[in-house]
Design a protein around this motif. Structure first.
Motif: not given
Length: 420
Positions: A327-343, A409-419
């Motif tokens: 589950r940690r690895d799944a989150m690490l794999a999805g974060l680059p697309d979920a968080l703003p550039q420069g995170s 969840g990370l897809r939704r997070l990216g939508k919420g943070l990045l619109g």
């Protein structure tokens, strides 16, 4: 009515009439709440959990172990055994220090992990959270200084704040509190204690290296300082080798309190924790516990002792850790697309949490409502700071959801943070 009773009755009616004729005086306000509760805030994590209780919400906010991984059969068997074989003991009051059978098994586990411990070195607590409250009662007078990590476990800030402590953060880096900064603060502030979660810290997931632990122990020995070493996550290691506790360093053994818990490795609903401390402080904590709850529930203690007798807790923890690693690895794999550039974010070697920092222009507290509208949640980083908060930070818990749920969840997070 007799003649003797007539005057008394008339007098009673007259008194009643007089009473009803007098205007009622306005009610005075009740005395105020104690300053300690009026000045100490609630838990934002608990507030978020109340908002995110809907089943459609993917919740990265809570520090909740995965319930499907609980050894429900093993725990149920342990409770059945103690209730069938020793019901009078299991349902009766117990000693404040804890059931001897449980303390003996806990002492064996601590000794096996590198810190020689006897049953009498331990006090069983109602979760390790209670241990913090007992230590605050036993050590901290109003106005005393308590040193903490930056950022720091939120409930520790609450416990010490309720005791009236002046809480000061120790400057640090990716390896934890800086020993030189700690020494300078001790000399200037004369604090009672340093609180730290050195292994897979909440909220950051970081682990203090062995050298840093030794340096903190040396500062405590040289300058006179209690170290409260909280270790609820240490057994949940996925990568790397066990790092010895600060309490195992010779210079710190007479001034270190080690806290542990079954919440993350067995089940949090049992509310079973423990503290290991030098005798005088341990006795003071026992007195504080007598005033708080007399003792931790007997049946829970005996069931845990039975579980340790007949089940292999270490094997269970290894199974849980293997799932959490995925589950940690799944989150690490999805974060680059979920968080703003420069995170930026860390990759913890174990535990339950991952810490991320967004670009400086982002305020994760202000952004949370629009993220919640996407049915996903995180904890903003600001509440974890004793000093000036870094408002661009956030904590993500990765253990409660499956890899598929984490991806969504990370897809939704990216939508919420990045619109998007």
């Amino acid at each position: 009515m007799t003649p003797a009773s007539a005057p008394a009755s008339a007098s009673a009616h007259a008194s009643a009439a007089t009473a009803t004729a007098v205007p009622a005086s306005p009610s005075s306000p009740v005395p105020p709440l104690a300053d300690r509760v009026r000045t100490t805030g609630g838990s934002p994590v608990r507030d978020i959990l109340a908002v995110t209780a809907r089943p459609e919400v993917i919740n990265f906010a809570g520090g909740l172990p995965a319930p499907e991984l609980f050894d429900r059969e093993g725990v149920a068997d342990a409770f059945r055994h103690v209730l069938e074989e020793a019901p009078a003991q299991a349902l009766q009051y117990a000693t404040t220090e804890g059931e001897p059978a449980l303390r003996e098994r806990l002492a064996a586990r601590v000794t096996a992990r590198g810190l020689p411990t006897d049953a009498d070195d331990l006090l069983v607590t109602t979760g390790s959270q209670q241990a913090l409250s007992l230590l605050a009662t036993a050590l901290v007078d109003p106005g005393d200084t308590v040193l903490v990590e930056e950022p720091c476990y939120l409930a520790a800030l609450q416990a010490f704040g309720l005791a009236g402590a002046r809480i000061v953060a120790v400057p640090g880096d990716a390896d934890g509190p800086d020993p030189d900064a700690l020494a300078a603060l001790v000399a200037r502030e004369r604090p009672k204690l340093l609180y730290t979660v050195p292994t897979f810290q909440n909220p950051t997931g970081r682990t203090l290296p062995a050298g840093r632990r030794a340096a903190l122990a040396a500062v405590a020995a040289r300058h006179g300082l209690w170290i409260v070493e909280d270790d609820p996550y240490g057994e949940l290691r996925y990568d790397g080798e066990h790092v010895p506790w600060i309490a195992a360093h010779p210079g710190a053994r007479d001034r270190t309190v080690l806290l542990g818990s079954f919440s993350k490795v067995m089940a949090p609903g049992l509310r079973l924790g423990w503290l290991r401390a030098p005798a005088e402080l341990r006795r003071a904590c026992a007195v504080a516990k007598q005033a708080a709850d007399l003792h931790t529930p007997t049946v829970n203690q005996l069931a845990a002792a039975r579980y340790l007798d007949v089940r292999d807790l270490d094997a269970h923890v290894r199974r849980v850790a293997a799932v959490y690693r995925e589950r940690r690895d799944a989150m690490l794999a999805g974060l680059p697309d979920a968080l703003p550039q420069g995170s930026v974010w860390n990759s913890p070697d174990g535990g339950m949490f991952l810490w991320a920092r967004l670009p400086e222009s982002y305020d994760t507290t202000a952004l949370l409502p629009q993220v919640l509208r996407q049915d996903v949640a995180y904890v903003p980083g600001a509440p974890f700071y004793a000093g000036e908060p870094d408002r661009s930070t956030l904590r993500l818990c990765f253990v409660t959801q499956t890899p598929e749920e984490i991806g969504e969840g990370l897809r939704r997070l990216g939508k919420g943070l990045l619109g998007r």
